[in-house]
Design an enzyme around this catalytic site. Structure first.
Site, PDB file in Angstrom:
ATOM      1  N   HIS A 172     -21.115  10.401 -28.670  1.00  0.00           N
ATOM      2  CA  HIS A 172     -22.342  10.590 -27.901  1.00  0.00           C
ATOM      3  C   HIS A 172     -22.003  10.429 -26.425  1.00  0.00           C
ATOM      4  CE1 HIS A 172     -24.901   9.497 -31.633  1.00  0.00           C
ATOM      5  NE2 HIS A 172     -24.787  10.805 -31.508  1.00  0.00           N
ATOM      6  N   ARG A 230     -26.675  13.295 -24.393  1.00  0.00           N
ATOM      7  CA  ARG A 230     -26.181  12.720 -25.648  1.00  0.00           C
ATOM      8  C   ARG A 230     -25.318  13.691 -26.466  1.00  0.00           C
ATOM      9  NH1 ARG A 230     -28.242   9.239 -30.076  1.00  0.00           N
ATOM     10  NH2 ARG A 230     -28.150  10.343 -32.060  1.00  0.00           N
TER      11      ARG A 230
END
Length: 423
Positions: A172, A230
């Site tokens: 992420h 993300r």
């Protein structure tokens, strides 16, 4: 209706270069099952349009929601309407972003500064330099990302044929403490080999493969365009105007299930197909060469201070998982060692039932697809003071304490347990 209209306006007006001035993070702590259900309902309503830093999981566990300035009032009213008490956990996200970097983070080590965050290009160069500087290190180019960057790993080995420990960070993009901790620990291994008996045994016992930043495109984008990005940077085939797959929902085991979104604009979009993400596809193909020989698989994230093992795709703790006692015991040993330097407490448990279900995630992939008896997902610091925006001053403490856990793992025989079921 007013809230949903405001959400649509917010999405449509999002700018290319993100400034988080006026963004707040609200924290709600469910006290009973009714409140938890109301939070789940709110999550289902808003999860594709506001950013749940922490999703509703269990009683007395914080739920953190980042909200844009034009939505703060509406979301607060919605929480009040549902009789959900909240506190302002982050008053202004941009202020935290500005305070993340420090001007006096002194490097205690020669050369590369392990006490600051580094760009994607700097991390790539670090891999090359490590292989040049240390005879036990080999540079590995796993393959290309969607945007054509090299996805790199380092191999640390004293030679011979040994079982493999594989660890990865940065799946992420916004979780910067993960790549920083990977690099810190790798440096501790190579500089202490032949000096510290415990570290020497780690390398003599196993071959170590470390991917500091798997999501290289997303990570680069989080530096140049959107600090809170993300996903990866691959447009969805089904809706090209929405960019990015959540790579930690894109693994093939139980892909498309609970905790993953079919909406390409969602933060948890599971991709157009299993392994449709360029990065997950590349690393999956590369890992096949170690079939049956991986002793330990760990995917490092942040935040929450959790050490979790399968299953992650379900709420149900009773589904057959014959290694969970072995996985739990080893995780307790690791987190007990991690606690020693600074007293940092980690929760140990099953990923889905004890955190939240996330189908198509890495810990289940490591366990069920790669057939690794010890497969974990680790959420690094912290528990909520900074969230994803861990200050650079805390990189070294994170590296020091997590390395203590790694030494335990590297000096454990990691015996194979019962046959791994496919559920």
């Amino acid at each position: 209706m007013k809230l949903l209209c405001a959400l649509l306006v917010f999405v449509a007006s999002a700018s290319a270069v993100k400034n988080y001035g006026g963004y707040q993070v609200l924290r709600v702590v469910p006290q009973d099952m009714e409140q938890l259900q109301r939070l789940h309902d709110l999550y289902n309503l808003l999860e594709d349009t506001v950013d749940f830093w922490k999703e509703p999981t269990r009683l007395n566990q914080p739920v953190d929601i980042m909200i844009g300035p034009n939505l703060v009032k509406d979301v607060k009213l919605e929480l009040s309407r549902r009789d959900l008490d909240f506190s302002i956990y982050v008053e202004d996200v941009q202020t935290n972003i500005n305070n993340e970097r420090c001007t006096d983070c002194v490097n205690a080590k020669a050369g590369f500064n392990y006490n600051i965050y580094h760009t994607a290009d700097e991390i790539s160069q670090w891999v090359t330099d490590m292989a040049t500087d240390y005879s036990i290190v080999t540079e590995i180019n796993i393959g290309k990302s969607h945007e054509g960057r090299d996805i790199k790993a380092i191999k640390i080995s004293s030679g011979g044929s040994k079982r493999v420990i594989y660890i990865q960070g940065g799946i992420h993009a916004r979780e910067w403490i993960s790549p920083a901790t990977m690099m810190y620990m790798a440096n501790e291994i190579v500089t202490n080999y032949g000096v510290d008996p415990a570290v020497t045994d780690m390398v003599d016992n196993y071959d170590w493969y470390i991917v500091p930043s798997l999501n290289v495109d997303g990570y680069a984008y989080s530096w140049t365009n959107d600090r809170m990005w993300r996903k990866n940077r691959q447009p969805a085939f089904s809706l090209p105007s929405c960019v990015g797959t959540d790579l930690n929902r894109n693994y093939p085991y139980k892909w498309g299930g609970i905790g993953a979104s079919p909406n390409p604009c969602s933060e948890t979009f599971y991709g157009d197909a299993p392994l449709s993400g360029r990065e997950t596809s590349v690393v999956h193909k590369w890992l096949q060469r170690f079939s049956g020989n991986i002793a330990l698989f760990i995917d490092f994230h942040n935040y929450s201070q959790l050490w979790l093992y399968p299953w992650g795709y379900t709420h149900d703790k009773d589904i057959r998982q014959p290694h969970k006692d072995l996985q739990h015991a080893l995780a307790i040993k690791a987190t007990d060692a991690l606690k020693v330097p600074y007293g940092t407490e980690y929760f140990v448990g099953m990923s889905g039932p004890d955190m939240y279900p996330a189908a198509g995630a890495s810990e289940d992939y490591g366990y069920a697809t790669l057939r690794v008896s010890y497969s974990y997902i680790v959420e690094l610091r912290d528990e909520g003071n900074y969230g994803f925006l861990i200050p650079e001053s805390l990189i070294e403490p994170s590296g020091i304490e997590t390395f203590e856990a790694l030494k335990v793992l590297g000096n454990d025989p990691l015996p194979k347990g019962p046959p791994i079921p496919v559920v």
